[in-house]
Structure formats: structure tokens, C-alpha cells
Write a protein that holds these residues in place. Structure first.
Motif, mmCIF file in Angstrom:
data_model
loop_
_atom_site.group_PDB
_atom_site.id
_atom_site.type_symbol
_atom_site.label_atom_id
_atom_site.label_comp_id
_atom_site.label_asym_id
_atom_site.label_seq_id
_atom_site.Cartn_x
_atom_site.Cartn_y
_atom_site.Cartn_z
ATOM 1 N N ARG A 215 0.839 -1.201 0.000
ATOM 2 C CA ARG A 215 0.000 0.000 0.000
ATOM 3 C C ARG A 215 0.884 1.265 0.000
ATOM 4 O O ARG A 215 0.683 2.195 -0.775
ATOM 5 C CB ARG A 215 -0.890 -0.035 1.250
ATOM 6 C CG ARG A 215 -2.061 0.898 1.242
ATOM 7 C CD ARG A 215 -2.940 0.615 2.445
ATOM 8 N NE ARG A 215 -3.631 -0.658 2.291
ATOM 9 C CZ ARG A 215 -4.798 -0.802 1.656
ATOM 10 N NH1 ARG A 215 -5.394 0.242 1.144
ATOM 11 N NH2 ARG A 215 -5.367 -1.981 1.537
ATOM 12 N N ARG A 219 1.382 4.146 -2.990
ATOM 13 C CA ARG A 219 1.197 5.589 -2.747
ATOM 14 C C ARG A 219 2.411 6.353 -3.273
ATOM 15 O O ARG A 219 2.292 7.363 -3.953
ATOM 16 C CB ARG A 219 1.033 5.828 -1.247
ATOM 17 C CG ARG A 219 -0.225 6.606 -0.914
ATOM 18 C CD ARG A 219 -0.346 7.062 0.516
ATOM 19 N NE ARG A 219 0.579 6.527 1.474
ATOM 20 C CZ ARG A 219 0.314 5.536 2.322
ATOM 21 N NH1 ARG A 219 -0.866 4.942 2.296
ATOM 22 N NH2 ARG A 219 1.214 5.130 3.195
ATOM 23 N N ARG A 234 -4.570 3.015 -7.616
ATOM 24 C CA ARG A 234 -3.807 2.371 -6.535
ATOM 25 C C ARG A 234 -3.879 0.846 -6.654
ATOM 26 O O ARG A 234 -2.882 0.157 -6.486
ATOM 27 C CB ARG A 234 -4.320 2.839 -5.175
ATOM 28 C CG ARG A 234 -3.566 4.078 -4.695
ATOM 29 C CD ARG A 234 -4.052 4.518 -3.340
ATOM 30 N NE ARG A 234 -5.079 5.535 -3.478
ATOM 31 C CZ ARG A 234 -6.148 5.652 -2.702
ATOM 32 N NH1 ARG A 234 -6.352 4.784 -1.733
ATOM 33 N NH2 ARG A 234 -7.014 6.614 -2.908
ATOM 34 N N ARG A 238 -0.723 -1.555 -7.252
ATOM 35 C CA ARG A 238 -0.394 -2.618 -6.287
ATOM 36 C C ARG A 238 -0.190 -3.933 -7.025
ATOM 37 O O ARG A 238 0.743 -4.687 -6.752
ATOM 38 C CB ARG A 238 -1.510 -2.766 -5.243
ATOM 39 C CG ARG A 238 -1.448 -1.738 -4.132
ATOM 40 C CD ARG A 238 -2.205 -2.193 -2.892
ATOM 41 N NE ARG A 238 -3.613 -2.423 -3.140
ATOM 42 C CZ ARG A 238 -4.556 -1.479 -3.131
ATOM 43 N NH1 ARG A 238 -4.227 -0.226 -2.880
ATOM 44 N NH2 ARG A 238 -5.818 -1.772 -3.377
#
Ligand SMILES: C[S@@+](CC[C@H](N)C(=O)[O-])C[C@H]1O[C@@H](n2cnc3c(N)ncnc32)[C@H](O)[C@@H]1O
Length: 272
Positions: A215, A219, A234, A238
């Protein structure tokens, strides 16, 4: 650099400004300080700075940031002036200098191009680490370094742009290559135009980038790739990063142990 800044501005309005506002954003200075480490004592540039300085030396650290070079040099020199455009970065530096008991660190807030140094300049050694690629007009910036330096000036910057590492991700999301950032060869060419023949040395710097989890990595890469911060982006990042990052001591890191950096140095031409 202008083309690259315009590209960032087009992709994310406001991001073309990589000056003080960028570094003053909440939490960024602290995150930067953790990422680069509090002291540069083990960095290859530090060994060159030790060689160029002595107990009576005065030093200017241009774009000192959170002060990893300033704080490492402070115990070894007479006085060091940390110049930076960002109040937040300097706040971290000031706090660390206080904790270290470094009474010979002077802090000056402002852009190198126009900051007033008064009696603090010229200095024996002028150092500028990982700042030049952020500067829109490199020539006056480097000319001022030269004119402020009596003995030896150092410019430190990536020799392999981090763009190269994340190029497949950039192309995946943006569908085109990124506008190239200036390199150390551009810096060397500008110095030559200024009448300076810099020594150029390429050193290997261990990769310090670590993420506690996927995570946090997503970011960070979303920002580096100038992507909108949406749940869909996102999630996609990932998924891409999970097959690319490697586990290292309970953290995640990019799959390179070190990257090359260039040290450009020359005899400064300040008088007095
Ligand atoms: C990537 S950080 C490098 C910090 C430090 N030199 C290091 O190597 O850890 C870039 C720093 O340059 C500063 N900076 C950017 N443009 C500047 C300018 N025109 N004059 C002075 N500082 C500047 C930023 O505020 C930031 O603290």
C-alpha cells in the motif's frame, strides 16, 4: 527541464512546481529525512567532502534539505551554511542540528538563485546534492556556486535517472515515454560553457528505498509517476508492483541494490 515541468503541470496541475511548496507539503520533509537517512557519513560524496575540508573550512550546502551532508560535516569544519528554499525541510535540519549540539550551522531560507548571504559568502567549499535536476535555469544556479566558492565546488546527482527504473510503469499508465530530465552530462556541458572543466566521477550508491507494505509503495509510486490518487489507480499499481518489488528484511524494495550517481567537482573562482 522546462519541458519536463510543463509535462508534470499538464498531468497534475500544481505539480510542475517542484520548489518550496512541493517540499513544504505536510509530512514530506519528515518522509524525505527517513528515506535518505539523518546523516550522509557513509555516502561516497562524504569521503570527497572530508578530503576537501579541514577544521578551518567554511562550507555552503546549497539545497541542504533535511541536512544529511550539513550534519555530517558540522563536527569537522569551522562553519557550515545550509541554504534551502523550503521552511519545512529546514525545520527538520534545525531540530537535528540542535539535538546534535552543532552550534556552527547557520540556516538561510531562500532560493539559491536570489538568497542574500552577506558575510556568510564566499566559502571554501560549496556542495549541492540532488538539487540541480529540479532547477529550471541551471546556468545561473551553477554560476553562483562557482562565484561563491574559493576552493572546491561539488555537484551531486543521479547518473541513472530513476525514470529508467520505472519507465515500463510510466509507459503503461501514460502511453508514451516521459520527457527526459536533465542529466549530469547536461550539468557538465553547462559548466564547460561557464569556462569550468569539472572532474566527473561516477560512484555507486546503495538503494535505501524501503516500503513497509504494498500500500505504501503504491502511494509513493503513484506520486513519482504523476498519477491521480484514485482507488482504481492504486489497485492497478499494487498489482503491478507486487510482481516487481522484492522482499528485503521484512520490507519491500525496488529490484536494484544500488544506482550510479555522479560527482562533478571543480576549483571555485571566488575571490576574498
Ligand atoms: C531532493 S532534496 C535534496 C536535499 C539534500 N541536498 C540531500 O541530498 O539530501 C532537494 C532540496 O532542494 C531544495 N531546493 C529546490 N530548489 C531550490 C532552490 N532554487 N534553492 C535552494 N534550495 C532548493 C528543496 O527545498 C529540497 O530541500
Amino acid at each position: 527541464m522546462q519541458a519536463r515541468l510543463s509535462e508534470m503541470e499538464r498531468l497534475a496541475p500544481g505539480r510542475g512546481a517542484v520548489g518550496a511548496d512541493h517540499w513544504n507539503a505536510p509530512g514530506r520533509a519528515r518522509r524525505f529525512s527517513v528515506a535518505v537517512g539523518a546523516t550522509a557519513e557513509r555516502d561516497p560524496l562524504f569521503a570527497r567532502l572530508r578530503w576537501a575540508t579541514g577544521r578551518r573550512s567554511t562550507v555552503v550546502d546549497v539545497g541542504a534539505g533535511t541536512g544529511r551532508f550539513t550534519l555530517a560535516l558540522a563536527p569537522r569544519v569551522d562553519e557550515i551554511v545550509a541554504v534551502d528554499a523550503s521552511r519545512a525541510m529546514l525545520a527538520v535540519l534545525r531540530r537535528a542540528a540542535r539535538q546534535q549540539g552543532a552550534t556552527n550551522v547557520r540556516v538561510v531560507e531562500g532560493r539559491w538563485e536570489d538568497v542574500e548571504l552577506g558575510a556568510l559568502a564566499p566559502a571554501d567549499v560549496v556542495v549541492c546534492s540532488y538539487v540541480l535536476p529540479l532547477i529550471a535555469e541551471a546556468e545561473p544556479f551553477l554560476a553562483r556556486m562557482d562565484a561563491t566558492c574559493r576552493h572546491r565546488a561539488f555537484v551531486y546527482l543521479n547518473a541513472m535517472s530513476s525514470d529508467a527504473l520505472v519507465d515500463p510503469f510510466w509507459r503503461h499508465f501514460h502511453g508514451a515515454p516521459r520527457r527526459a530530465a536533465p542529466t549530469y552530462l547536461d550539468a557538465a556541458a553547462i559548466l564547460t560553457d561557464l569556462g569550468v572543466e569539472p572532474d566527473v566521477e561516477v560512484v555507486e550508491v546503495p538503494t535505501r528505498t524501503r516500503f513497509p507494505d504494498l500500500r505504501a509503495a503504491a502511494r509513493s509510486y503513484a506520486e513519482a509517476l504523476v498519477l491521480p490518487d484514485t482507488p482504481a489507480v492504486r489497485a492497478e499499481l499494487r498489482s503491478l508492483l507486487s510482481g516487481w518489488l522484492v522482499e528485503d528484511g521484512g520490507a519491500l524494495r525496488p529490484p536494484v541494490r544500488s544506482t550510479p550517481a555522479a560527482i562533478l567537482s571543480w576549483a571555485g573562482r571566488a575571490e576574498g
